[in-house]
Each structure stands twice: as structure tokens, then as C-alpha cells.
Design a protein around this motif. Structure first.
Motif, PDB file in Angstrom:
ATOM      1  N   ILE A 253       0.858  -1.190   0.000  1.00  0.00           N
ATOM      2  CA  ILE A 253       0.000   0.000   0.000  1.00  0.00           C
ATOM      3  C   ILE A 253       0.892   1.238   0.000  1.00  0.00           C
ATOM      4  O   ILE A 253       1.921   1.284   0.670  1.00  0.00           O
ATOM      5  CB  ILE A 253      -0.932   0.009   1.222  1.00  0.00           C
TER       6      ILE A 253
ATOM      7  N   ASP B  67      -0.216   7.009   0.754  1.00  0.00           N
ATOM      8  CA  ASP B  67      -1.524   7.582   1.094  1.00  0.00           C
ATOM      9  C   ASP B  67      -2.289   6.707   2.076  1.00  0.00           C
ATOM     10  O   ASP B  67      -3.297   7.136   2.642  1.00  0.00           O
ATOM     11  CB  ASP B  67      -2.364   7.812  -0.163  1.00  0.00           C
ATOM     12  N   GLY B  68      -1.833   5.468   2.262  1.00  0.00           N
ATOM     13  CA  GLY B  68      -2.476   4.575   3.217  1.00  0.00           C
ATOM     14  C   GLY B  68      -3.716   3.892   2.711  1.00  0.00           C
ATOM     15  O   GLY B  68      -4.385   3.177   3.466  1.00  0.00           O
ATOM     16  N   GLU B  69      -4.028   4.052   1.413  1.00  0.00           N
ATOM     17  CA  GLU B  69      -5.289   3.525   0.908  1.00  0.00           C
ATOM     18  C   GLU B  69      -5.117   2.610  -0.308  1.00  0.00           C
ATOM     19  O   GLU B  69      -5.667   1.510  -0.345  1.00  0.00           O
ATOM     20  CB  GLU B  69      -6.229   4.675   0.534  1.00  0.00           C
ATOM     21  N   LYS B  70      -4.379   3.062  -1.312  1.00  0.00           N
ATOM     22  CA  LYS B  70      -4.299   2.321  -2.565  1.00  0.00           C
ATOM     23  C   LYS B  70      -2.907   1.748  -2.760  1.00  0.00           C
ATOM     24  O   LYS B  70      -1.938   2.194  -2.145  1.00  0.00           O
ATOM     25  CB  LYS B  70      -4.669   3.232  -3.736  1.00  0.00           C
TER      26      LYS B  70
ATOM     27  N   ASN C 280       1.727   8.019  -4.998  1.00  0.00           N
ATOM     28  CA  ASN C 280       1.832   7.592  -3.590  1.00  0.00           C
ATOM     29  C   ASN C 280       2.987   6.605  -3.404  1.00  0.00           C
ATOM     30  O   ASN C 280       2.890   5.658  -2.636  1.00  0.00           O
ATOM     31  CB  ASN C 280       0.526   6.942  -3.133  1.00  0.00           C
TER      32      ASN C 280
ATOM     33  N   HIS D 236      -1.101   2.588  10.540  1.00  0.00           N
ATOM     34  CA  HIS D 236      -1.688   1.262  10.301  1.00  0.00           C
ATOM     35  C   HIS D 236      -0.971   0.485   9.195  1.00  0.00           C
ATOM     36  O   HIS D 236      -1.182  -0.719   9.047  1.00  0.00           O
ATOM     37  CB  HIS D 236      -3.185   1.376   9.973  1.00  0.00           C
TER      38      HIS D 236
END
Length: 401
Positions: free
Chosen positions: A222, A225-228, A236, A257
């Protein structure tokens, strides 16, 4: 052959942190043959950089090399022109051969540095795909049914939503599978998003009377950005060519996380060790900031060494704790002009990807001269001479006459 480690020891090294191995037991059976296995990894050069996410699968390939097996790196100079539809919700823009050649030139030397020069084959897939005639294409397509292709999750979703799917996208898994036939792969590795393509390789190998390859997938890292998933197109990412300071700072910026996954995939920790650090952070026995510093040092050390990692941490502290610019930074000459167009200057200094990125950063207030935000794209040279220009949080240059 006596030079190979015992099978259980090889399995412990090769399967730590792996997502999927198919068919069940196939990897053990291959290792028990006690011969150099042909381990295939296909890469499509569709961007100019190698990210930490991309490096995860190269690390697995290197582990195979270190254990005495042969790394077969497929450079997808043909398939990159088709475009991998994996994980895409729409048809990708096709790249022309000159674009792909440029990306190959920019990335291949970096990839070689991540692998051992011994037991390495590098094969461009134009070698066989560009030579296929219509008879070859018909034979290839006869080996796989439409129902099999529609098993693919991203295709079925687009079909249900009545979104267009180009026939060329159906061809991509078959072309990638032909790579496995051409090099007679024993094992193919890739990211989790590649599982369908890897399994089609088994289908085509059987169609050509070859023993079907085992397939192994690694999790997708990941991005910051922590998302994608980490992607150059999303911005990112961390490049393996980023400076130690940039790499350290970007790693420190990830959300808490992500730390367990980054310890495992970006810092090459064993699965149990990464889980233990995450458990300690959750229990409050280890401070998240200390854990992230350890992560950042280890990531930098992989690519730049321990000394550079320590220096990068010190530079980070100087910038973010003491709020000071680093002692050493690149210099850019002003060349006597009275008015300076900042986007051009920053582009020339190599601290931005393009003039358009510089304009965007100026507009966002992310460019400062001696700590003061820049409000215009053109500034007097007298306001720049001898000053420190800061771009974002971690990039600094000094303007000199």
C-alpha cells in the motif's frame, strides 16, 4: 544435487510473507527435484521508475537466485504496448514502441541492481510475440474459453456494469501466458493482482504439452496515502532511486496502520518479526514513532547502507525537529537573469518531475524561499541569490549567482 539447501529450509525462506502458492504442494514437489528451477517474472515497463512496491517481487526472485535457481526476467516490451487490464475499471491507453523503449531504458539498469548477475536470464517478449502469425494467434486463442476469461473479477465487474471491454484486453493474459511457454517456466511469480494471468500461463503450457508452472503471488504494498496500492500514476510511491533523505522522510509519512505491512514488504522483515512490532505498538510497549524510525532506517539501509540510513535520520531530525534546513544541499545557478521563472528553475534543478508539478506546488504554497511561501511563479533574481528554496517538506536547493 548437494549444493541446494534442504527443501524445508528453502521453503521457509521462499514462503515467508507470500500470499498464494498454487497448486497446493507444487512448490515443495519442484524443490524436491533438486535441480535449478526456472523462475519467471514478467515486468511491463510502463513508467520510468522502480518503486518499493515493485521491489517486493524482485526480492523474492533474488531469493530464488540465492538458493541456486535461475531467474528468468521477462521484459514486456511487447505486452507493455497492449496494456495489462489487471485491476483496471476501464481500457488502458496503449503505449507506442518508442514510449516503452524509453521506460525499458530507464528501469532495466535499476532492476538489474536488485538481482544477482549470476543465474539471470533477461528476455524481451518481442523475441517471440512479435513473430507470431495469424495461425499462431488462432492456436493460442483456441486454448482458452471466453468463460475462463470472464472468471477474471475485474472483467466480470465491468461486464455487469455494461462498461466496454476491448478484445485486446482479453488478449493480454494469453500473451503473458505465451511468455511462460516460450521460456518453459517451472514457477511464475507476481503480485496478487496477477494471479489470474499466472494461472492462464498454466493453461497454455498444458496446451503446448509442457508441465504447468507453479504460481506464487506476493501482497501489494500500500502506498504512502495509506489507501491504494503503491503506484507511480497515483503519486503515492517511494522510488528505490530516491535519495536516502527523501526515502526516509517518505517512509516516516506513512499512516501508522501500514507499519506491519511495510516492515514485511518494504523492509524485508520476517512475517513473525513484523507482526511482533505491530503487536508491541498496539500494546503500548513500543512508541509508534520509534517503530516508524526503525522502519525508515531499515528501508533506507537496504538501498543505501547503514551509514546513509543514519545520516538520513539525522537530516530528518534537523528539518522536522529543529526546523532547520540541512547543512548540505544541491546548488542551482541563476546565470545572470534579472527575473527568474521558478517552475523552469526547479525543473532544471531536478527537484520536481516537471514544470507543471512546480506550478502546482507553488499554487499550493509548498514552495518557500528562506522559509517564506512563494506567491508568484516569477521572482526577481535578487530575491533568490544565496537563498534556500524549499520544495515540500524534504527537498532543498540553494540559488547562487
Amino acid at each position: 544435487m548437494s549444493e541446494f539447501l534442504p527443501v524445508d529450509e528453502q521453503l521457509a525462506i521462499l514462503t515467508d510473507g507470500i500470499d498464494t502458492i498454487l497448486p497446493e504442494g507444487a512448490l515443495r514437489e519442484l524443490l524436491e527435484q533438486r535441480r535449478p528451477l526456472r523462475v519467471k517474472l514478467g515486468v511491463d515497463p510502463t513508467a520510468p521508475d522502480v518503486t518499493l512496491g515493485w521491489a517486493v517481487v524482485f526480492r523474492l526472485l533474488r531469493h530464488f537466485q540465492e538458493l541456486g535457481h535461475v531467474a528468468v526476467l521477462i521484459v514486456g516490451d511487447f505486452t507493455a504496448q497492449v496494456g495489462d487490464p489487471s485491476g483496471k475499471s476501464e481500457t488502458r491507453r496503449r503505449l507506442d514502441s518508442s514510449e516503452v523503449a524509453g521506460y525499458v531504458s530507464e528501469t532495466l539498469d535499476t532492476i538489474k541492481q536488485l538481482l544477482l548477475p549470476e543465474r539471470l536470464e533477461i528476455r524481451p517478449n518481442t523475441e517471440w510475440l512479435a513473430k507470431m502469425d495469424m495461425q499462431d494467434v488462432l492456436s493460442m486463442t483456441a486454448a482458452v474459453t471466453v468463460a475462463r476469461i470472464m472468471d477474471r473479477d475485474d472483467f466480470s465487474k465491468r461486464w455487469d456494469l455494461h462498461e466496454p471491454i476491448s478484445l485486446i484486453e482479453f488478449m493480454y493474459p494469453l500473451l503473458q501466458a505465451m511468455d511462460s511457454v516460450a521460456v518453459e517456466a517451472d514457477i511464475e511469480i507476481g503480485g496478487t493482482d496477477q494471479l489470474f494471468n499466472l494461472l492462464v500461463g498454466r493453461d497454455l503450457q498444458q496446451h503446448h504439452d509442457q508441465e504447468p508452472q507453479a504460481v506464487m503471488t506476493v501482497p501489494l504494498l500500500i502506498g504512502t496515502d495509506g489507501e491504494k496500492k503503491m503506484s507511480q500514476s497515483l503519486g503515492n510511491y517511494v522510488s528505490v532511486k530516491d535519495s536516502p533523505e527523501e526515502m526516509f522522510g517518505k517512509t516516516m509519512s506513512i499512516p501508522d496502520h501500514l507499519m506491519e505491512q511495510w516492515f514485511l514488504l518494504a523492509a524485508a522483515y520476517r512475517e513473525a518479526d513484523a507482526a511482533q512490532i505491530a503487536s508491541d505498538v498496539a500494546a503500548g510497549t513500543r512508541h509508534p514513532g520509534d517503530a516508524k524510525r526503525l522502519l525508515a532506517r531499515n528501508v533506507v539501509a537496504i538501498y543505501w547502507g547503514e551509514e546513509a540510513a543514519g545520516a538520513a535520520e539525522a537530516a530528518f531530525d534537523q528539518i522536522f525537529k529543529a526546523k532547520e534546513a540541512p547543512d548540505e544541499m544541491p546548488e542551482i545557478g541563476l546565470e545572470g537573469e534579472e527575473e527568474v521563472f521558478l517552475p523552469a528553475l526547479l525543473d532544471k534543478a531536478g527537484v520536481v518531475a516537471s514544470r507543471s508539478e512546480a506550478r502546482r506546488l507553488i499554487k499550493q504554497g509548498a514552495v518557500k524561499i528562506d522559509g517564506q511561501k512563494v506567491g508568484a511563479e516569477t521572482v526577481p533574481a535578487s530575491d533568490l541569490a544565496g537563498k534556500v528554496i524549499q520544495i515540500g517538506k524534504r527537498r532543498f536547493i540553494r540559488a547562487v549567482r
